[in-house]
Design a protein around this motif. Structure first.
Motif, PDB file in Angstrom:
ATOM      1  N   GLU A 114      45.959  35.307  30.614  1.00 26.00           N
ATOM      2  CA  GLU A 114      45.685  33.999  31.123  1.00 26.00           C
ATOM      3  C   GLU A 114      46.752  33.360  31.805  1.00 26.00           C
ATOM      4  O   GLU A 114      46.616  32.323  32.628  1.00 26.00           O
ATOM      5  CB  GLU A 114      44.578  33.114  30.404  1.00 26.00           C
ATOM      6  N   ALA A 143      35.614  30.609  29.362  1.00 26.03           N
ATOM      7  CA  ALA A 143      35.227  29.489  29.956  1.00 26.03           C
ATOM      8  C   ALA A 143      33.890  28.978  29.320  1.00 26.03           C
ATOM      9  O   ALA A 143      33.628  27.598  29.532  1.00 26.03           O
ATOM     10  CB  ALA A 143      35.252  29.855  31.322  1.00 26.03           C
ATOM     11  N   THR A 164      44.769  30.254  33.390  1.00 24.09           N
ATOM     12  CA  THR A 164      43.469  30.657  34.058  1.00 24.09           C
ATOM     13  C   THR A 164      42.074  30.927  32.950  1.00 24.09           C
ATOM     14  O   THR A 164      42.636  31.779  32.203  1.00 24.09           O
ATOM     15  CB  THR A 164      43.366  31.996  34.858  1.00 24.09           C
ATOM     16  N   ARG A 166      38.515  32.199  32.251  1.00 24.20           N
ATOM     17  CA  ARG A 166      37.463  32.688  32.986  1.00 24.20           C
ATOM     18  C   ARG A 166      36.202  32.829  31.845  1.00 24.20           C
ATOM     19  O   ARG A 166      36.246  32.954  30.777  1.00 24.20           O
ATOM     20  CB  ARG A 166      37.701  34.289  33.367  1.00 24.20           C
ATOM     21  N   SER A 167      35.039  33.182  32.422  1.00 20.76           N
ATOM     22  CA  SER A 167      33.822  33.450  31.739  1.00 20.76           C
ATOM     23  C   SER A 167      34.098  34.806  30.907  1.00 20.76           C
ATOM     24  O   SER A 167      34.743  35.712  31.535  1.00 20.76           O
ATOM     25  CB  SER A 167      32.574  33.267  32.413  1.00 20.76           C
ATOM     26  N   GLU A 170      33.307  37.539  33.936  1.00 24.47           N
ATOM     27  CA  GLU A 170      34.297  37.346  34.915  1.00 24.47           C
ATOM     28  C   GLU A 170      35.621  38.378  34.367  1.00 24.47           C
ATOM     29  O   GLU A 170      36.166  38.927  35.067  1.00 24.47           O
ATOM     30  CB  GLU A 170      34.960  36.209  35.226  1.00 24.47           C
ATOM     31  N   TRP A 171      36.202  37.949  32.946  1.00 26.04           N
ATOM     32  CA  TRP A 171      37.151  38.886  32.315  1.00 26.04           C
ATOM     33  C   TRP A 171      36.387  40.207  32.395  1.00 26.04           C
ATOM     34  O   TRP A 171      37.298  41.325  32.768  1.00 26.04           O
ATOM     35  CB  TRP A 171      37.535  38.484  31.128  1.00 26.04           C
TER      36      TRP A 171
END
Length: 234
Positions: A114, A143, A164, A166-167, A170-171
């Motif tokens: 991240e 997230a 960053t 992310r959900s 998303e990852w």
């Protein structure tokens, strides 16, 4: 690819994040459990991307693994070199790994992706240097973390460099687009320790205690950090 942006982040880690770092050779219980979980074994070639001061590499080395690491921070690598003098260590960004294709049995990146500038490229590089049947282990923030969604948590102090969040979906999409297949995911419960709960600042200690008690019961979608065990897609 050591750009001015990379140098700015390196300066943060060299002079702020690792300013008071020391080499602690004591084995970590949660890293020992992690090595058990993914079956680190003698003779395996293990690469840790953003290896820091080498805690995970030291755990793998105790299992007889042949270890390599890379980190943007020279300060961290200097400490890691003192700790693990037989290891193959490099200072540089994760987006250009200085290793041949199909080299490693295990490639890890734990709590660091991240913070990379080009995260898809870094994952593609991890896939490139991994053997076709290698395990690629990535730990990333989620997230969907409940306190994050409730605005009770806004991220780590490494946001000063780059961060960053992310959900999980998303990852997963990022990993798949980089050529990986996610085989397993599980909770990171390393904070279930006295060292994490009873540390400064004292004012947030009750919140940390409540969080530590709640994490084992929370679903994966509410966790802060989640391990993703991946392999290269055939």
């Amino acid at each position: 690819m050591n750009t001015p942006e990379h140098q700015k982040i390196a300066d943060f880690y060299d002079h702020i994040y690792y300013r008071d770092v020391s080499s602690d050779l004591r084995p970590s219980a949660h890293l020992t459990r992690l090595a058990d979980h993914i079956h680190i074994s003698p003779g395996q070639h293990v690469l840790d991307v953003a290896c820091g001061t080498g805690a995970w590499l030291a755990t793998a080395a105790r299992r007889g693994a042949i270890i390599s690491g890379i980190d943007l921070s020279k300060t961290a690598i200097d400490v890691c070199q003192q700790r693990l003098p037989e290891s193959d260590l490099h200072v540089g960004p994760a987006e250009t790994l200085p290793f041949p294709d199909n080299t490693f049995d295990v490639v890890s990146c734990l709590g660091s992706l991240e913070h990379f500038l080009d995260q898809p490229l870094a994952v593609r590089e991890m896939a490139r240097v991994a053997k076709p049947d290698a395990q690629i282990l990535i730990l990333v923030p989620n997230a969907g973390f409940l306190p994050y969604r409730m605005k009770l948590y806004t991220g780590t102090h490494q946001q000063a460099a780059q961060e960053t969040i992310r959900s999980l979906d998303e990852w997963k999409e990022l990993f798949q687009n980089a050529g990986l297949q996610v085989e397993d995911r599980w909770k990171d419960l390393h904070i279930l320790s006295r060292a994490w709960i009873f540390r400064r600042p004292w004012l947030v200690m009750p919140f940390r205690l409540l969080q530590a008690l709640a994490l084992p019961a929370w679903p994966l979608s509410w966790q802060y950090q989640v391990y993703h065990l991946c392999r290269n897609r055939a």
